[in-house]
Design a protein around this motif. Structure first.
Motif, PDB file in Angstrom:
ATOM      1  N   ALA A   9       0.823  -1.213   0.000  1.00  0.00           N
ATOM      2  CA  ALA A   9       0.000   0.000   0.000  1.00  0.00           C
ATOM      3  C   ALA A   9       0.855   1.261   0.000  1.00  0.00           C
ATOM      4  CB  ALA A   9      -0.931  -0.009   1.205  1.00  0.00           C
ATOM      5  N   GLU A  10       1.948   1.224   0.746  1.00  0.00           N
ATOM      6  CA  GLU A  10       2.778   2.417   0.905  1.00  0.00           C
ATOM      7  C   GLU A  10       3.765   2.622  -0.233  1.00  0.00           C
ATOM      8  OE1 GLU A  10       2.691   2.530   5.811  1.00  0.00           O
ATOM      9  OE2 GLU A  10       4.457   1.753   4.772  1.00  0.00           O
ATOM     10  N   THR A  11       4.140   1.527  -0.920  1.00  0.00           N
ATOM     11  CA  THR A  11       5.140   1.638  -1.983  1.00  0.00           C
ATOM     12  C   THR A  11       4.576   1.389  -3.374  1.00  0.00           C
ATOM     13  OG1 THR A  11       5.782  -0.697  -1.872  1.00  0.00           O
ATOM     14  CG2 THR A  11       6.885   0.826  -0.357  1.00  0.00           C
ATOM     15  N   GLY A  12       3.352   0.853  -3.437  1.00  0.00           N
ATOM     16  CA  GLY A  12       2.776   0.546  -4.747  1.00  0.00           C
ATOM     17  C   GLY A  12       3.264  -0.773  -5.306  1.00  0.00           C
ATOM     18  N   ASP A  13       4.048  -1.535  -4.503  1.00  0.00           N
ATOM     19  CA  ASP A  13       4.559  -2.834  -4.941  1.00  0.00           C
ATOM     20  C   ASP A  13       3.520  -3.909  -4.649  1.00  0.00           C
ATOM     21  OD1 ASP A  13       5.966  -5.086  -5.599  1.00  0.00           O
ATOM     22  OD2 ASP A  13       7.303  -4.998  -3.860  1.00  0.00           O
ATOM     23  N   LEU A  14       2.635  -4.121  -5.582  1.00  0.00           N
ATOM     24  CA  LEU A  14       1.543  -5.068  -5.382  1.00  0.00           C
ATOM     25  C   LEU A  14       2.022  -6.517  -5.421  1.00  0.00           C
ATOM     26  CD1 LEU A  14      -1.551  -5.160  -5.022  1.00  0.00           C
ATOM     27  CD2 LEU A  14      -1.722  -5.363  -7.514  1.00  0.00           C
ATOM     28  N   GLN A  15       3.129  -6.781  -6.100  1.00  0.00           N
ATOM     29  CA  GLN A  15       3.569  -8.159  -6.290  1.00  0.00           C
ATOM     30  C   GLN A  15       3.843  -8.874  -4.973  1.00  0.00           C
ATOM     31  OE1 GLN A  15       3.543  -9.737  -9.304  1.00  0.00           O
ATOM     32  NE2 GLN A  15       3.788 -11.549  -7.988  1.00  0.00           N
ATOM     33  N   SER A  16       4.411  -8.138  -4.004  1.00  0.00           N
ATOM     34  CA  SER A  16       4.726  -8.762  -2.719  1.00  0.00           C
ATOM     35  C   SER A  16       3.465  -9.243  -2.010  1.00  0.00           C
ATOM     36  CB  SER A  16       5.486  -7.787  -1.817  1.00  0.00           C
ATOM     37  OG  SER A  16       4.709  -6.632  -1.561  1.00  0.00           O
ATOM     38  N   LEU A  17       2.346  -8.537  -2.245  1.00  0.00           N
ATOM     39  CA  LEU A  17       1.083  -8.968  -1.661  1.00  0.00           C
ATOM     40  C   LEU A  17       0.462 -10.102  -2.468  1.00  0.00           C
ATOM     41  CD1 LEU A  17      -1.181  -8.706   0.380  1.00  0.00           C
ATOM     42  CD2 LEU A  17      -2.168  -6.910  -1.036  1.00  0.00           C
ATOM     43  N   LEU A  18       0.507  -9.994  -3.785  1.00  0.00           N
ATOM     44  CA  LEU A  18      -0.072 -11.030  -4.636  1.00  0.00           C
ATOM     45  C   LEU A  18       0.558 -12.393  -4.361  1.00  0.00           C
ATOM     46  CD1 LEU A  18      -0.365  -9.167  -8.063  1.00  0.00           C
ATOM     47  CD2 LEU A  18      -2.203  -9.732  -6.458  1.00  0.00           C
ATOM     48  N   ASP A  19       1.838 -12.375  -4.013  1.00  0.00           N
ATOM     49  CA  ASP A  19       2.538 -13.626  -3.716  1.00  0.00           C
ATOM     50  C   ASP A  19       1.976 -14.324  -2.475  1.00  0.00           C
ATOM     51  OD1 ASP A  19       4.171 -13.253  -5.884  1.00  0.00           O
ATOM     52  OD2 ASP A  19       5.834 -12.406  -4.738  1.00  0.00           O
ATOM     53  N   LEU A  20       1.273 -13.568  -1.638  1.00  0.00           N
ATOM     54  CA  LEU A  20       0.720 -14.141  -0.410  1.00  0.00           C
ATOM     55  C   LEU A  20      -0.743 -14.542  -0.532  1.00  0.00           C
ATOM     56  CD1 LEU A  20       2.231 -11.854   2.384  1.00  0.00           C
ATOM     57  CD2 LEU A  20       2.582 -14.308   2.119  1.00  0.00           C
ATOM     58  N   LEU A  21      -1.375 -14.176  -1.654  1.00  0.00           N
ATOM     59  CA  LEU A  21      -2.793 -14.473  -1.816  1.00  0.00           C
ATOM     60  C   LEU A  21      -3.004 -15.907  -2.280  1.00  0.00           C
ATOM     61  CD1 LEU A  21      -4.155 -11.251  -3.601  1.00  0.00           C
ATOM     62  CD2 LEU A  21      -4.153 -11.795  -1.153  1.00  0.00           C
ATOM     63  N   ALA A  22      -3.882 -16.612  -1.580  1.00  0.00           N
ATOM     64  CA  ALA A  22      -4.261 -17.958  -2.017  1.00  0.00           C
ATOM     65  C   ALA A  22      -5.110 -17.844  -3.281  1.00  0.00           C
ATOM     66  CB  ALA A  22      -5.053 -18.664  -0.920  1.00  0.00           C
ATOM     67  N   PRO A  23      -5.074 -18.840  -4.163  1.00  0.00           N
ATOM     68  CA  PRO A  23      -5.860 -18.769  -5.404  1.00  0.00           C
ATOM     69  C   PRO A  23      -7.345 -18.509  -5.146  1.00  0.00           C
ATOM     70  CG  PRO A  23      -4.327 -20.617  -5.490  1.00  0.00           C
ATOM     71  CD  PRO A  23      -4.268 -20.082  -4.091  1.00  0.00           C
ATOM     72  N   GLU A  24      -7.891 -19.042  -4.027  1.00  0.00           N
ATOM     73  CA  GLU A  24      -9.322 -18.911  -3.734  1.00  0.00           C
ATOM     74  C   GLU A  24      -9.610 -17.803  -2.720  1.00  0.00           C
ATOM     75  OE1 GLU A  24      -7.663 -21.655  -0.597  1.00  0.00           O
ATOM     76  OE2 GLU A  24      -7.292 -21.205  -2.710  1.00  0.00           O
TER      77      GLU A  24
END
Length: 313
Positions: free
Chosen positions: A203-218
């Motif tokens: 949220a603070e840096t705009g780096d969404l990839q680091s969060l997407l890596d933690l999201l489960a497919p469902e």
């Protein structure tokens, strides 16, 4: 709990009685178990405001009880609280039918000792409260009293007006229902904190990839604005859709101030704008991945985020 309406109601009502010692004894007993009773009501209702109302109703009934006839004051008070909670739970169910968008439990800023009791923290977590929402009222009461507060079947039977044999069957059914839907084991605070740290960095840096890596497919995203604040009206399901939703809101989030806090016994994030709480974000973790993201924005549900609430088993 010191600042709740239930506590204030007890003190005010006690001051209106003239029978001195008896009232003092009733008040002292109630206050001694007040945090426990609030926890019982909150776990049954998922609403601090309604739990406080139940405490007030419990006190009004307790104040009229002949204490000499009460063998176990704690059990008696829990019984009153359970019955009042069941009545209110049915009313709350009707209110939810007309609720705008998804209904999420009312978040609580919890004291550090709640997190230290892993079973208590798990039982009041946003993820578990949502699982409890899928139980019928009596099933929820039986599950909470048995699995969280370890009451005997005879005590529970008196509280829910069922036979001990019926309570055993209800408990078995509720336990199986919850086991099929609850997070896989008690999640460590470290896992939850790591996920929220990634969310905050993104949220603070705009780096969404680091969060997407933690999201489960469902992964499922739920937002609760109560028709007052803008929020998704239906669950958003799937890592791609949730990722796009988060990406679209990054700019707005970055404009505010996001800070960690202990909410319902687990790490969470509080988003503020101009020092006013806007959103409380909690997560559910399964096998190291985020399977649930919960954003509470309804202002009526954020009043308990300004002071710590003490919960007890």
């Amino acid at each position: 709990m010191e600042g709740t309406r239930g506590a204030e109601g007890v003190e005010g009502a006690a001051g209106q009685h003239a029978d001195g010692g008896r009232t003092d004894a009733a008040t002292e007993a109630f206050i001694a178990h007040r945090n426990l009773l609030f926890t019982v009501a909150y776990e049954m209702l998922g609403s601090a405001a309604d739990a406080e109302d139940v405490l007030q109703e419990t006190w009004m009934r307790w104040a009229g009880v002949d204490l000499g006839s009460v063998r176990d004051q704690r059990a008696y008070l829990v019984r009153i609280t359970t019955r009042q909670s069941l009545t209110r739970l049915r009313t709350l169910g009707r209110r939810k039918e007309s609720y705008v968008g998804a209904w999420l439990p009312e978040p609580l800023l919890t004291a550090p000792d709640v997190a230290e009791d892993a079973e208590l923290a798990d039982s009041v977590s946003m993820a578990m409260l949502l699982v409890l929402e899928t139980l019928a009222p009596t099933e929820r009461a039986v599950f909470v009293l048995r699995e969280v507060f370890d009451l005997g079947y005879d005590e529970i039977a008196e509280a829910v007006d069922k036979s001990p044999a019926a309570v055993r069957q209800i408990a078995h059914r509720a336990r199986a229902h919850v086991a099929a839907r609850r997070p896989r084991g008690i999640v460590s605070r470290t896992e939850t904190q790591d996920a929220l740290d990634a969310f905050q960095r993104a949220a603070e840096t705009g780096d969404l990839q680091s969060l997407l890596d933690l999201l489960a497919p469902e992964v499922v995203f739920l937002g609760d604005g109560g028709g007052v604040k803008k929020a998704v009206l239906r669950p958003v399901v799937g890592a791609d859709k949730v990722g796009r939703l988060l990406a679209a809101g990054m700019g707005t989030i970055a404009a505010g101030s996001m800070r960690p806090a202990q909410v319902n016994g687990y790490p969470a994030l509080i988003l503020r704008f101009d020092d006013a709480i806007d959103t409380v974000v909690a997560v559910r973790i399964d096998d190291g991945l985020i399977t649930g993201l919960y954003a509470v924005r309804n202002p009526e549900k954020l009043s308990h985020m300004e002071r710590e609430t003490t919960l007890r088993r």
